[in-house]
Motif scaffolding. Structure first.
Motif, PDB file in Angstrom:
ATOM      1  N   ALA A 269      49.176  32.609  24.737  1.00  0.00           N
ATOM      2  CA  ALA A 269      47.824  32.638  25.309  1.00  0.00           C
ATOM      3  C   ALA A 269      47.156  31.276  25.218  1.00  0.00           C
ATOM      4  O   ALA A 269      46.101  31.059  25.819  1.00  0.00           O
ATOM      5  N   GLU A 270      47.743  30.351  24.477  1.00  0.00           N
ATOM      6  CA  GLU A 270      47.224  28.983  24.447  1.00  0.00           C
ATOM      7  C   GLU A 270      47.511  28.249  25.749  1.00  0.00           C
ATOM      8  O   GLU A 270      46.889  27.227  26.040  1.00  0.00           O
ATOM      9  N   GLN A 271      48.450  28.778  26.545  1.00  0.00           N
ATOM     10  CA  GLN A 271      48.846  28.093  27.780  1.00  0.00           C
ATOM     11  C   GLN A 271      48.661  28.929  29.035  1.00  0.00           C
ATOM     12  O   GLN A 271      48.677  28.380  30.137  1.00  0.00           O
ATOM     13  N   VAL A 272      48.502  30.231  28.910  1.00  0.00           N
ATOM     14  CA  VAL A 272      48.495  31.121  30.076  1.00  0.00           C
ATOM     15  C   VAL A 272      47.226  31.969  30.115  1.00  0.00           C
ATOM     16  O   VAL A 272      46.736  32.429  29.074  1.00  0.00           O
ATOM     17  N   ALA A 273      46.694  32.160  31.330  1.00  0.00           N
ATOM     18  CA  ALA A 273      45.563  33.061  31.561  1.00  0.00           C
ATOM     19  C   ALA A 273      45.789  33.783  32.883  1.00  0.00           C
ATOM     20  O   ALA A 273      46.483  33.263  33.768  1.00  0.00           O
ATOM     21  N   VAL A 274      45.219  34.974  33.029  1.00  0.00           N
ATOM     22  CA  VAL A 274      45.389  35.754  34.252  1.00  0.00           C
ATOM     23  C   VAL A 274      44.037  36.207  34.786  1.00  0.00           C
ATOM     24  O   VAL A 274      43.049  36.270  34.053  1.00  0.00           O
ATOM     25  N   GLU A 275      44.035  36.535  36.072  1.00  0.00           N
ATOM     26  CA  GLU A 275      42.894  37.177  36.711  1.00  0.00           C
ATOM     27  C   GLU A 275      43.343  38.568  37.138  1.00  0.00           C
ATOM     28  O   GLU A 275      44.448  38.735  37.665  1.00  0.00           O
ATOM     29  N   ARG A 276      42.488  39.572  36.924  1.00  0.00           N
ATOM     30  CA  ARG A 276      42.834  40.952  37.270  1.00  0.00           C
ATOM     31  C   ARG A 276      41.941  41.470  38.391  1.00  0.00           C
ATOM     32  O   ARG A 276      40.794  41.040  38.536  1.00  0.00           O
ATOM     33  N   HIS A 277      42.474  42.433  39.133  1.00  0.00           N
ATOM     34  CA  HIS A 277      41.680  43.116  40.146  1.00  0.00           C
ATOM     35  C   HIS A 277      40.628  43.957  39.440  1.00  0.00           C
ATOM     36  O   HIS A 277      40.934  44.669  38.476  1.00  0.00           O
ATOM     37  N   PRO A 278      39.374  43.908  39.870  1.00  0.00           N
ATOM     38  CA  PRO A 278      38.314  44.619  39.157  1.00  0.00           C
ATOM     39  C   PRO A 278      38.441  46.135  39.180  1.00  0.00           C
ATOM     40  O   PRO A 278      37.847  46.813  38.335  1.00  0.00           O
TER      41      PRO A 278
ATOM     42  N   THR B  83      41.789  48.003  40.099  1.00  0.00           N
ATOM     43  CA  THR B  83      43.116  48.456  39.663  1.00  0.00           C
ATOM     44  C   THR B  83      43.562  47.832  38.361  1.00  0.00           C
ATOM     45  O   THR B  83      44.492  48.317  37.729  1.00  0.00           O
ATOM     46  N   ARG B  84      42.941  46.711  37.958  1.00  0.00           N
ATOM     47  CA  ARG B  84      43.312  45.948  36.769  1.00  0.00           C
ATOM     48  C   ARG B  84      44.673  45.261  36.917  1.00  0.00           C
ATOM     49  O   ARG B  84      45.201  44.707  35.959  1.00  0.00           O
ATOM     50  N   ALA B  85      45.232  45.292  38.127  1.00  0.00           N
ATOM     51  CA  ALA B  85      46.493  44.590  38.376  1.00  0.00           C
ATOM     52  C   ALA B  85      46.247  43.083  38.326  1.00  0.00           C
ATOM     53  O   ALA B  85      45.160  42.605  38.665  1.00  0.00           O
ATOM     54  N   VAL B  86      47.254  42.331  37.913  1.00  0.00           N
ATOM     55  CA  VAL B  86      47.144  40.874  37.871  1.00  0.00           C
ATOM     56  C   VAL B  86      47.187  40.333  39.291  1.00  0.00           C
ATOM     57  O   VAL B  86      48.136  40.587  40.037  1.00  0.00           O
TER      58      VAL B  86
ATOM     59  N   LYS C 175      50.392  27.637  39.100  1.00  0.00           N
ATOM     60  CA  LYS C 175      49.594  28.786  39.517  1.00  0.00           C
ATOM     61  C   LYS C 175      50.515  29.833  40.136  1.00  0.00           C
ATOM     62  O   LYS C 175      51.295  29.532  41.041  1.00  0.00           O
ATOM     63  N   TYR C 176      50.428  31.050  39.627  1.00  0.00           N
ATOM     64  CA  TYR C 176      51.276  32.148  40.090  1.00  0.00           C
ATOM     65  C   TYR C 176      50.466  33.086  40.981  1.00  0.00           C
ATOM     66  O   TYR C 176      49.403  33.575  40.581  1.00  0.00           O
ATOM     67  N   LEU C 177      50.973  33.349  42.172  1.00  0.00           N
ATOM     68  CA  LEU C 177      50.337  34.236  43.140  1.00  0.00           C
ATOM     69  C   LEU C 177      51.330  35.323  43.560  1.00  0.00           C
ATOM     70  O   LEU C 177      52.536  35.211  43.267  1.00  0.00           O
TER      71      LEU C 177
ATOM     72  N   VAL D 282      52.312  39.178  41.225  1.00  0.00           N
ATOM     73  CA  VAL D 282      52.306  37.999  40.364  1.00  0.00           C
ATOM     74  C   VAL D 282      53.351  38.201  39.275  1.00  0.00           C
ATOM     75  O   VAL D 282      53.316  39.209  38.559  1.00  0.00           O
ATOM     76  N   PRO D 283      54.308  37.281  39.110  1.00  0.00           N
ATOM     77  CA  PRO D 283      55.408  37.481  38.150  1.00  0.00           C
ATOM     78  C   PRO D 283      55.019  37.170  36.700  1.00  0.00           C
ATOM     79  O   PRO D 283      55.797  36.576  35.958  1.00  0.00           O
ATOM     80  N   VAL D 284      53.813  37.554  36.327  1.00  0.00           N
ATOM     81  CA  VAL D 284      53.316  37.331  34.971  1.00  0.00           C
ATOM     82  C   VAL D 284      52.835  38.671  34.417  1.00  0.00           C
ATOM     83  O   VAL D 284      51.999  39.333  35.032  1.00  0.00           O
TER      84      VAL D 284
END
Length: 205
Positions: free
Chosen positions: A123-132, A134-137, A160-162, A191-193
């Motif tokens: 978590a020091e290197q990675v962050a994600v955004e979720r759908h408000p 479905t909570r999917a990344v 950046k992963y899409l 997103v492959p994360v």
């Protein structure tokens, strides 16, 4: 979400992650005992956090894998992919990170020969955004720095992963805007994360 927005989200999480990491490593000070302890024992700390994390992590194991595609059982193939990617071993260290600081990530990809690759990410290197809803990344970012022999940062890398693309960006030691380096399309449609989150409350992720 823009790359800079994802990076701001990553930065905002760092103070909490650093504090939790400090307790996991036993580096926190026993401030409430500072005036009670013999000066020779000032460096003494209690590392109960690491004991608690280890006690839980060592009990979490991958026992079986099941999967289906369009109603067809592909569990045997999934088991082979899991074994070939060394996921059980990777998952163990990732779970320790998740329990220690609250979150960790798995990035799923393939090597040049098409073999599955799963890496554990901090978590020091990675962050994600979720759908408000479905909570999917919906997007993710990974950032790391390259340093020289003296520990001086010479370059910053951001990936950046899409859902259909992975974009690699860089920034030199002088800061400034990120520069485009490469883009790799992928057919996954997601997103492959994969976040692993140790939740206390629903919005803690």
């Amino acid at each position: 979400m823009t790359t800079e927005s994802l990076l701001r989200r990553l930065e905002a999480a760092q103070p909490t992650i650093a504090r939790r990491d400090m307790y996991y490593r036993g580096d926190q000070g026993l401030r409430f005992m500072a005036d009670k302890v013999d000066p020779k024992l000032v460096g003494f700390t209690s590392n109960l956090a690491r004991v608690a994390v280890t006690a839980v992590a060592e009990r979490i194991r991958v026992e079986d894998v099941t999967a289906s595609v369009d109603g067809r059982d592909v569990s045997e193939l999934a088991r082979t992919l899991v074994r070939d990617s060394d996921l059980p071993m990777t998952l163990q260290s990732t779970i320790v990170d998740m329990l220690a600081v609250g979150s960790a990530y798995l990035i799923v990809w393939a090597d040049e020969f098409g073999r599955p690759v799963v890496t554990g990410e901090s978590a020091e290197q990675v962050a994600v955004e979720r759908h408000p809803v479905t909570r999917a990344v919906t997007a993710a970012v990974k950032r790391w720095e390259v340093t020289d022999a003296n520990g001086v940062v010479v370059e910053e890398h951001v990936v950046k992963y899409l859902p259909g693309e992975v974009v690699h960006l860089t920034r030199d030691a002088h800061g400034g805007k990120l520069s485009y380096r490469s883009s790799t399309p992928h057919p996954l449609g997601v997103v492959p994360v994969v976040p692993l989150v140790n939740l206390e409350r629903i919005h803690d992720d």
